[in-house]
Design a protein around this motif. Sequence first.
Motif, PDB file in Angstrom:
ATOM      1  N   HIS A  26    -112.673 -69.239  15.433  1.00 37.84           N
ATOM      2  CA  HIS A  26    -112.263 -70.513  16.039  1.00 37.84           C
ATOM      3  C   HIS A  26    -112.771 -70.660  17.473  1.00 37.84           C
ATOM      4  N   ILE A  27    -113.996 -70.227  17.734  1.00 36.54           N
ATOM      5  CA  ILE A  27    -114.610 -70.411  19.047  1.00 36.54           C
ATOM      6  C   ILE A  27    -115.054 -71.859  19.156  1.00 36.54           C
ATOM      7  N   ARG A  28    -114.718 -72.521  20.244  1.00 35.50           N
ATOM      8  CA  ARG A  28    -114.956 -73.950  20.376  1.00 35.50           C
ATOM      9  C   ARG A  28    -116.377 -74.244  20.867  1.00 35.50           C
ATOM     10  N   ILE A  29    -117.355 -73.841  20.089  1.00 32.60           N
ATOM     11  CA  ILE A  29    -118.747 -74.169  20.347  1.00 32.60           C
ATOM     12  C   ILE A  29    -119.436 -74.246  18.985  1.00 32.60           C
ATOM     13  N   SER A  30    -120.429 -75.074  18.887  1.00 34.25           N
ATOM     14  CA  SER A  30    -121.107 -75.287  17.612  1.00 34.25           C
ATOM     15  C   SER A  30    -121.820 -74.022  17.144  1.00 34.25           C
ATOM     16  N   PRO A  31    -121.827 -73.748  15.840  1.00 32.22           N
ATOM     17  CA  PRO A  31    -122.537 -72.567  15.346  1.00 32.22           C
ATOM     18  C   PRO A  31    -124.042 -72.623  15.607  1.00 32.22           C
ATOM     19  N   TYR A  32    -124.607 -73.815  15.692  1.00 29.34           N
ATOM     20  CA  TYR A  32    -126.041 -73.940  15.968  1.00 29.34           C
ATOM     21  C   TYR A  32    -126.375 -73.368  17.352  1.00 29.34           C
ATOM     22  N   LYS A  33    -125.509 -73.602  18.305  1.00 31.45           N
ATOM     23  CA  LYS A  33    -125.742 -73.103  19.663  1.00 31.45           C
ATOM     24  C   LYS A  33    -125.521 -71.589  19.747  1.00 31.45           C
ATOM     25  N   ILE A  34    -124.541 -71.084  19.014  1.00 32.80           N
ATOM     26  CA  ILE A  34    -124.263 -69.643  19.011  1.00 32.80           C
ATOM     27  C   ILE A  34    -125.404 -68.872  18.349  1.00 32.80           C
ATOM     28  N   ARG A  35    -125.991 -69.444  17.297  1.00 35.95           N
ATOM     29  CA  ARG A  35    -127.033 -68.728  16.547  1.00 35.95           C
ATOM     30  C   ARG A  35    -128.271 -68.453  17.387  1.00 35.95           C
ATOM     31  N   THR A  36    -128.583 -69.312  18.349  1.00 41.25           N
ATOM     32  CA  THR A  36    -129.735 -69.050  19.220  1.00 41.25           C
ATOM     33  C   THR A  36    -129.483 -67.831  20.094  1.00 41.25           C
ATOM     34  N   VAL A  37    -128.241 -67.640  20.534  1.00 35.69           N
ATOM     35  CA  VAL A  37    -127.894 -66.475  21.352  1.00 35.69           C
ATOM     36  C   VAL A  37    -127.902 -65.212  20.487  1.00 35.69           C
ATOM     37  N   LEU A  38    -127.393 -65.318  19.270  1.00 31.57           N
ATOM     38  CA  LEU A  38    -127.351 -64.153  18.382  1.00 31.57           C
ATOM     39  C   LEU A  38    -128.752 -63.691  18.002  1.00 31.57           C
ATOM     40  N   ALA A  39    -129.686 -64.615  17.916  1.00 35.48           N
ATOM     41  CA  ALA A  39    -131.068 -64.248  17.589  1.00 35.48           C
ATOM     42  C   ALA A  39    -131.693 -63.396  18.692  1.00 35.48           C
ATOM     43  N   LEU A  40    -131.218 -63.552  19.926  1.00 35.83           N
ATOM     44  CA  LEU A  40    -131.751 -62.777  21.046  1.00 35.83           C
ATOM     45  C   LEU A  40    -131.368 -61.299  20.962  1.00 35.83           C
ATOM     46  N   ILE A  41    -130.186 -60.994  20.412  1.00 31.33           N
ATOM     47  CA  ILE A  41    -129.689 -59.617  20.445  1.00 31.33           C
ATOM     48  C   ILE A  41    -129.827 -58.899  19.119  1.00 31.33           C
ATOM     49  N   ARG A  42    -130.150 -59.595  18.052  1.00 39.47           N
ATOM     50  CA  ARG A  42    -130.215 -58.971  16.723  1.00 39.47           C
ATOM     51  C   ARG A  42    -131.304 -57.902  16.693  1.00 39.47           C
ATOM     52  N   GLY A  43    -130.927 -56.682  16.292  1.00 37.82           N
ATOM     53  CA  GLY A  43    -131.874 -55.574  16.206  1.00 37.82           C
ATOM     54  C   GLY A  43    -132.037 -54.782  17.495  1.00 37.82           C
ATOM     55  N   LYS A  44    -131.403 -55.183  18.582  1.00 36.63           N
ATOM     56  CA  LYS A  44    -131.528 -54.498  19.868  1.00 36.63           C
ATOM     57  C   LYS A  44    -130.450 -53.423  19.998  1.00 36.63           C
ATOM     58  N   SER A  45    -130.688 -52.478  20.906  1.00 35.23           N
ATOM     59  CA  SER A  45    -129.666 -51.481  21.216  1.00 35.23           C
ATOM     60  C   SER A  45    -128.523 -52.163  21.971  1.00 35.23           C
ATOM     61  N   VAL A  46    -127.387 -51.494  22.021  1.00 33.42           N
ATOM     62  CA  VAL A  46    -126.209 -52.091  22.649  1.00 33.42           C
ATOM     63  C   VAL A  46    -126.444 -52.330  24.137  1.00 33.42           C
ATOM     64  N   GLU A  47    -127.068 -51.358  24.825  1.00 37.00           N
ATOM     65  CA  GLU A  47    -127.316 -51.524  26.255  1.00 37.00           C
ATOM     66  C   GLU A  47    -128.258 -52.695  26.519  1.00 37.00           C
ATOM     67  N   GLU A  48    -129.307 -52.794  25.709  1.00 37.42           N
ATOM     68  CA  GLU A  48    -130.269 -53.877  25.883  1.00 37.42           C
ATOM     69  C   GLU A  48    -129.637 -55.232  25.557  1.00 37.42           C
ATOM     70  N   ALA A  49    -128.824 -55.287  24.508  1.00 35.39           N
ATOM     71  CA  ALA A  49    -128.157 -56.529  24.137  1.00 35.39           C
ATOM     72  C   ALA A  49    -127.182 -56.978  25.222  1.00 35.39           C
ATOM     73  N   GLU A  50    -126.468 -56.021  25.810  1.00 37.78           N
ATOM     74  CA  GLU A  50    -125.535 -56.365  26.886  1.00 37.78           C
ATOM     75  C   GLU A  50    -126.275 -56.907  28.102  1.00 37.78           C
TER      76      GLU A  50
END
Length: 129
Positions: A26-50
């Motif tokens: 129930h995060i009050r932001i559109s899933p389309y906007k969230i997916r662009t951010v998730l694409a940046l961190i997918r497959g990265k290490s935790v330190e790099e993603a942070e």
Amino acid sequence: MASNMNKKVERIAANKDTRPYATAKHIRISPYKIRTVLALIRGKSVEEAEAILNYCTKGGSLEVKKVLMSAVANAEHNKGMDRSDLFVSEAFADGGPHLKRMQPVSKGRGHAILKRTSHVTVILDAKKI
């Protein structure tokens, strides 16, 4: 009958995914906007993603960072995993319920406005050496 149910329960438990994860609903932001951010961190290490999320100016980066840190805490506390070995295996955003609002327009009419919500999930995994 009970023996079949017991077998079914055992089969489901054997196929259950044991990777650490975290979900924010129930995060009050559109899933389309969230997916662009998730694409940046997918497959990265935790330190790099942070680090990416710290300097990302997109709208949902703060919420995604909270989910990522929660998944890391779950991995360390519940599974006993080392933070340096973790990477983002999967990250996805599903649509949540819409908040339905009306925008008044001319001649007494109203146009529907859908205020979208998201369910964000981050799944971590350990690096294979």
